[in-house]
Every structure is written in structure tokens, then in C-alpha cells.
Design a protein around this motif. Structure first.
Motif, PDB file in Angstrom:
ATOM      1  N   GLU A   1     -30.430   3.079 -29.995  1.00 36.13           N
ATOM      2  CA  GLU A   1     -30.266   4.476 -30.418  1.00 36.13           C
ATOM      3  C   GLU A   1     -29.383   5.250 -29.439  1.00 36.13           C
ATOM      4  N   LEU A   2     -29.579   5.003 -28.141  1.00 34.49           N
ATOM      5  CA  LEU A   2     -28.771   5.693 -27.132  1.00 34.49           C
ATOM      6  C   LEU A   2     -27.305   5.307 -27.264  1.00 34.49           C
ATOM      7  N   PHE A   3     -27.042   4.019 -27.483  1.00 34.65           N
ATOM      8  CA  PHE A   3     -25.659   3.570 -27.651  1.00 34.65           C
ATOM      9  C   PHE A   3     -25.018   4.258 -28.853  1.00 34.65           C
ATOM     10  N   ILE A   4     -25.730   4.292 -29.977  1.00 38.15           N
ATOM     11  CA  ILE A   4     -25.172   4.886 -31.199  1.00 38.15           C
ATOM     12  C   ILE A   4     -24.893   6.376 -31.009  1.00 38.15           C
ATOM     13  N   THR A   5     -25.830   7.087 -30.413  1.00 34.38           N
ATOM     14  CA  THR A   5     -25.610   8.523 -30.200  1.00 34.38           C
ATOM     15  C   THR A   5     -24.470   8.779 -29.218  1.00 34.38           C
ATOM     16  N   ASN A   6     -24.354   7.932 -28.205  1.00 35.39           N
ATOM     17  CA  ASN A   6     -23.250   8.088 -27.245  1.00 35.39           C
ATOM     18  C   ASN A   6     -21.899   7.882 -27.925  1.00 35.39           C
ATOM     19  N   MET A   7     -21.815   6.856 -28.779  1.00 36.53           N
ATOM     20  CA  MET A   7     -20.567   6.593 -29.488  1.00 36.53           C
ATOM     21  C   MET A   7     -20.240   7.726 -30.462  1.00 36.53           C
ATOM     22  N   ALA A   8     -21.284   8.215 -31.142  1.00 37.37           N
ATOM     23  CA  ALA A   8     -21.074   9.319 -32.091  1.00 37.37           C
ATOM     24  C   ALA A   8     -20.580  10.572 -31.378  1.00 37.37           C
ATOM     25  N   ASP A   9     -21.136  10.844 -30.223  1.00 38.27           N
ATOM     26  CA  ASP A   9     -20.697  12.009 -29.448  1.00 38.27           C
ATOM     27  C   ASP A   9     -19.284  11.813 -28.904  1.00 38.27           C
ATOM     28  N   LYS A  10     -19.014  10.632 -28.400  1.00 40.84           N
ATOM     29  CA  LYS A  10     -17.710  10.349 -27.793  1.00 40.84           C
ATOM     30  C   LYS A  10     -16.578  10.494 -28.800  1.00 40.84           C
TER      31      LYS A  10
ATOM     32  N   GLU B   1     -16.966  11.879 -31.974  1.00 37.80           N
ATOM     33  CA  GLU B   1     -17.267  12.950 -32.939  1.00 37.80           C
ATOM     34  C   GLU B   1     -17.423  12.386 -34.349  1.00 37.80           C
ATOM     35  N   VAL B   2     -18.331  11.435 -34.478  1.00 37.97           N
ATOM     36  CA  VAL B   2     -18.556  10.738 -35.745  1.00 37.97           C
ATOM     37  C   VAL B   2     -19.763  11.317 -36.465  1.00 37.97           C
ATOM     38  N   ASP B   3     -19.612  11.557 -37.763  1.00 34.23           N
ATOM     39  CA  ASP B   3     -20.727  11.960 -38.611  1.00 34.23           C
ATOM     40  C   ASP B   3     -21.487  10.692 -38.998  1.00 34.23           C
ATOM     41  N   LEU B   4     -22.666  10.499 -38.433  1.00 37.13           N
ATOM     42  CA  LEU B   4     -23.408   9.250 -38.638  1.00 37.13           C
ATOM     43  C   LEU B   4     -23.915   9.070 -40.064  1.00 37.13           C
ATOM     44  N   SER B   5     -23.865  10.116 -40.880  1.00 38.93           N
ATOM     45  CA  SER B   5     -24.285   9.962 -42.275  1.00 38.93           C
ATOM     46  C   SER B   5     -23.313   9.085 -43.057  1.00 38.93           C
ATOM     47  N   ARG B   6     -22.140   8.825 -42.471  1.00 38.41           N
ATOM     48  CA  ARG B   6     -21.160   7.944 -43.130  1.00 38.41           C
ATOM     49  C   ARG B   6     -21.358   6.478 -42.749  1.00 38.41           C
ATOM     50  N   ILE B   7     -22.304   6.225 -41.859  1.00 42.24           N
ATOM     51  CA  ILE B   7     -22.556   4.863 -41.394  1.00 42.24           C
ATOM     52  C   ILE B   7     -23.801   4.291 -42.068  1.00 42.24           C
ATOM     53  N   THR B   8     -23.683   3.078 -42.584  1.00 45.61           N
ATOM     54  CA  THR B   8     -24.828   2.339 -43.117  1.00 45.61           C
ATOM     55  C   THR B   8     -25.009   1.074 -42.306  1.00 45.61           C
ATOM     56  N   LEU B   9     -26.210   0.843 -41.841  1.00 47.34           N
ATOM     57  CA  LEU B   9     -26.524  -0.398 -41.143  1.00 47.34           C
ATOM     58  C   LEU B   9     -27.223  -1.345 -42.109  1.00 47.34           C
ATOM     59  N   GLU B  10     -26.662  -2.536 -42.252  1.00 47.39           N
ATOM     60  CA  GLU B  10     -27.242  -3.537 -43.148  1.00 47.39           C
ATOM     61  C   GLU B  10     -28.118  -4.486 -42.340  1.00 47.39           C
ATOM     62  N   ILE B  11     -29.403  -4.507 -42.660  1.00 44.62           N
ATOM     63  CA  ILE B  11     -30.333  -5.385 -41.957  1.00 44.62           C
ATOM     64  C   ILE B  11     -30.874  -6.429 -42.923  1.00 44.62           C
ATOM     65  N   THR B  12     -31.083  -7.625 -42.420  1.00 41.89           N
ATOM     66  CA  THR B  12     -31.458  -8.734 -43.293  1.00 41.89           C
ATOM     67  C   THR B  12     -32.942  -8.708 -43.632  1.00 41.89           C
ATOM     68  N   GLU B  13     -33.265  -9.394 -44.701  1.00 41.99           N
ATOM     69  CA  GLU B  13     -34.619  -9.421 -45.244  1.00 41.99           C
ATOM     70  C   GLU B  13     -35.482 -10.431 -44.483  1.00 41.99           C
ATOM     71  N   GLU B  14     -36.334  -9.922 -43.582  1.00 41.35           N
ATOM     72  CA  GLU B  14     -37.260 -10.771 -42.845  1.00 41.35           C
ATOM     73  C   GLU B  14     -38.600 -10.043 -42.781  1.00 41.35           C
ATOM     74  N   ILE B  15     -39.397 -10.253 -43.779  1.00 39.97           N
ATOM     75  CA  ILE B  15     -40.589  -9.459 -44.001  1.00 39.97           C
ATOM     76  C   ILE B  15     -41.564  -9.489 -42.833  1.00 39.97           C
ATOM     77  N   GLY B  16     -41.680 -10.604 -42.145  1.00 40.82           N
ATOM     78  CA  GLY B  16     -42.618 -10.708 -41.031  1.00 40.82           C
ATOM     79  C   GLY B  16     -42.337  -9.700 -39.946  1.00 40.82           C
ATOM     80  N   LEU B  17     -41.059  -9.442 -39.702  1.00 37.34           N
ATOM     81  CA  LEU B  17     -40.688  -8.498 -38.653  1.00 37.34           C
ATOM     82  C   LEU B  17     -40.759  -7.058 -39.142  1.00 37.34           C
TER      83      LEU B  17
END
Length: 421
Positions: free
Chosen positions: A266-275, A277-293
């Protein structure tokens, strides 16, 4: 070879042991080079072969790094140890050495030319036999002499695929350092508007010797070497640098569950967004289907924190594992991305529409967008439009494009699709 009781031998053995230990500890490749002078310049009055050999050693020493080692075996043979180096980088260094030594002046107005042949054994993928590295390099030097080649690499009794995989495994860490990676973008088409609304960012590797290497080949090695965090951070920052040029398009980036759980995400993402000036609502993170986790509180908390930053989340490869819609009740996802197997299965059995339609309807009922990838034919595009899928991507829409290609081709893609639907 060097006398085993000589100071030179002890120094060489010590440096070789240290270099091999470094290579094993940090998973870096190492080159052991056996160099033989095969053509000495004509001796002048008062000069000896030993004088010229010492001068040669001095010149080579000036061309290598402090972490490398050059030891003299005799007046014509030398052993060179190049630490933390890929096979391609090794060939570049050795070619530079040979090229430089072909056009030097021993004295003012006295040009000299040294001819040399070099045999190379890479560790560990050329050979993992620590005690035989120098012998293998010497044997390869003799092959170079016989075949009149300046540089010859030792190849163990492996087939081409095994050698390729060894090179990929060992050269991957250097790819990040040497700017061999790039990002391409595969357009995503919204079916109800027939407009490109976003893209998936995909990493590519252009290897100097092997050419284009698919992520399918190198991502497993990146995971084994613990490089996935570094690759994600590199891709994310590249997107942040370029997102301004991509107007209002949304960008999807792949994220493994291990990366999702990594500290500092989270800190990395916020730092990059601030550096940048990125609107993070335009970013989608795709995470894989692993129900156990996903059932763990730690994962759910991390996902909710990312959502608070404005990031959208997509469940990638849905249908490949054991995730069901019942698991979505407390799972804050925005997009369900169906596995490619749905596309291939439907193409071979049209009756599956009756099974797939309720899945899409349930996703819509829960407020999720549905994305399907792997659209490669016109018929598939029609099928998924009829199923009320929201977004499609695949080679029929467009192959992955560079940033400049994406900007230029958007209108062409939309015009072509509109002419078909």
C-alpha cells in the motif's frame, strides 16, 4: 596449468572459491574464461616473450572490473574470472578485450597485434561442477583454436530447450538492471458501446541473445527467485509514468496473492501515485482465484485497504479454481474475469451457453462487471455479446501493443469492430 603450490594458484583458488560462493549465495551467474595468446607481436631488441606477456596482462587488467580476476598461467595462457555476469555480457566484455588488443601501441608509433582464443564455462548453468570449471574452460579454448574462433562457450550435454531455460533462469535478475523489459497493452472492448475502455498491461522481455521471451517462460523463475515483487513494482511505476498519455483509459495490472500479501504494498502504491499524480481509480489489480488464501482475514483487510485508495479489483481466471459466487458475499471485488477455458469450451460446444449465462447473470446481480479474454475469432465475439458479457479482449480485438501503437490504433480497432457487430 599453474603449479598447485605456487602463490598464483592459491590466489586463483581463493578468488574462484569466493566468486562461486557469491554466485550461489545471490543466485548470480559467473564466467570462467581460459585465454590463450595465439599470436604475439614481433619482438624488438631487448624484449622477451615474458615482457610482452606481462604487458598483455597489464592491458587486460585495465579493461576489467575490480571484482574480476585475471591470473597468469604461463607466458601465453591466462585465467579470467568474471563475477555477476550473464553469458551475453561476458561475450561483450571478451569481444571488447580482443578488439582493444588488436589495435594498441606498445611504444609510440609501434602498433602491436595480439591474437587470442578464449574458452568460457558459465557457472552454474554451463557446469555446476565447481572443481572442473577451469578445465572445462580450457577444453573450450582448445576447441576455439581448432575451429578458428575467438570465443567459444562450453555447452554441456543438454538439449537446446534445457540450455534456453538455464539461460533464462540465470539472466532474469539482470533483465531488470539492463532495461531489457518493456510493457505492452492489450486493448479491452466494452461490448455495449463498442468502445475501447481500457487495457491490460503485460510485461515482455527482449533478451539480447534469445530474443523475445514470453512471460509464460520467465514468470515461474521470477517467482522461484523471489523477483515477482520487483517485477510488479517496475510495471506499476512504468504505468504511472505513462498513464497521462493514455487519456481516461483504465489499466489492469496482474498481482499474485504473494505480492498482495507483501509488506509495504500500500505504501509503494501511494508513493507512486503521489510521485506521478495518478488517479488510482483508473488502476485495476487482477488477482488470481485461490480460495484458501482469500478466506483469510489478512487478505480481506489488504483488499479493503486497496479499495479505500480507489483501486479496482478483478478476480482473474474465474472458473479455473474452486471460487464460487457464495464466496463473494464478503469479498469486495469489482470485476470477474472468466478463464480462457470458457471461450474454448463454448467454441467447441454451443450448448454450454445455457450453463455460462447464469454465471454472468449472477455476477451482474452482485454488481460485478464480467470480462472474458481469449477472443480470437468473429464467432466468439458474437457469442459473448449474446451472453451479455461486459468487456472482451483477445487477438481478434487486438494483439498487445506498445504505448504509441495503442494511441494510434484505438480508432482503427473501434471502427473495425463496429463494422462487424
Amino acid at each position: 596449468m599453474i603449479n598447485s603450490t605456487s602463490p598464483e594458484f592459491q590466489r586463483l583458488k581463493e578468488r574462484l572459491d569466493i566468486s562461486v560462493a557469491f554466485s550461489e549465495r545471490y543466485e548470480k551467474s559467473l564466467a570462467i574464461c581460459y585465454l590463450r595468446i595465439t599470436a604475439l607481436p614481433k619482438q624488438q631488441k631487448g624484449e622477451t616473450t615474458g615482457n610482452l606477456s606481462d604487458w598483455f596482462q597489464s592491458e587486460v587488467d585495465s579493461l576489467i572490473r575490480n571484482i574480476d580476476t585475471l591470473e597468469k598461467v604461463n607466458n601465453t595462457d591466462f585465467i579470467l574470472i568474471l563475477t555477476d555476469i550473464t553469458e551475453n555480457e561476458c561475450e561483450v566484455v571478451l569481444s571488447r578485450i580482443i578488439g582493444t588488443l588488436n589495435k594498441l601501441e606498445l611504444k609510440p608509433m609501434q602498433r602491436v597485434t595480439f591474437g587470442a582464443n578464449i574458452g568460457v564455462c558459465m557457472f552454474p548453468y554451463g557446469s555446476a561442477q565447481k572443481g572442473n570449471l577451469v578445465q572445462f574452460a580450457k577444453k573450450q579454448m582448445e576447441e576455439a583454436v581448432i575451429n578458428n574462433r575467438a570465443i567459444s562457450m562450453y555447452r554441456p550435454n543438454k538439449n537446446e530447450d534445457e540450455i534456453r531455460q538455464s539461460i533464462i533462469r540465470n539472466d532474469l535478475p539482470a533483465a531488470l538492471q539492463n532495461n531489457q523489459l518493456s510493457v505492452v497493452f492489450q486493448p479491452q472492448l466494452q461490448l455495449n458501446t463498442k468502445k475501447i475502455i481500457g487495457m491490460e498491461a503485460l510485461i515482455r522481455w527482449q533478451h539480447p541473445a534469445l530474443g523475445k521471451i514470453s512471460p509464460v517462460e520467465f514468470i515461474p523463475y521470477a517467482e522461484a527467485k523471489g523477483l515477482l515483487d520487483s517485477l510488479f513494482q517496475w510495471v506499476f511505476e512504468e504505468i504511472c509514468k505513462k498513464i497521462e498519455k493514455l487519456k481516461n483509459y483504465n489499466i489492469s495490472i496482474n498481482l499474485s496473492v504473494n505480492q498482495l500479501l507483501s509488506s509495504g504494498l500500500e505504501l509503494f502504491i501511494t508513493n507512486m501515485a503521489d510521485k506521478y499524480e495518478v488517479d488510482l481509480s483508473r488502476i485495476t489489480l487482477e488477482i488470481t482465484e485461490e480460495i484458501g488464501l482469500y478466506s483469510s482475514n489478512k487478505v480481506l483487510k489488504r483488499i479493503k485497504n486497496l479499495k479505500l485508495l480507489g483501486i479496482k479489483l478483478a478476480l482473474d481466471d474465474f472458473g479455473k479454481g474452486y471460487f464460487s459466487f457464495a464466496d463473494f458475499i464478503n469479498f469486495p471485488v469489482d470485476i470477474v474475469k472468466l478463464d480462457k477455458s470458457f471461450v474454448t469450451s463454448l467454441a467447441s460446444n454451443s450448448h454450454l451457453k445455457k450453463a455460462i449465462l447464469p454465471i454472468i447473470q449472477m455476477a451482474h446481480f452482485l454488481g460485478f462487471k464480467v470480462v472474458v479474454e481469449g477472443i480470437e475469432e468473429y464467432r466468439q465475439l458474437i457469442d459473448w455479446e449474446e451472453l451479455k458479457c461486459d468487456i472482451v479482449q483477445g487477438f481478434f480485438i487486438s494483439k498487445p501493443l506498445t504505448l504509441d501503437e495503442f494511441i494510434v490504433d484505438i480508432s482503427k480497432i473501434e471502427h473495425r469492430v463496429n463494422g462487424l457487430l
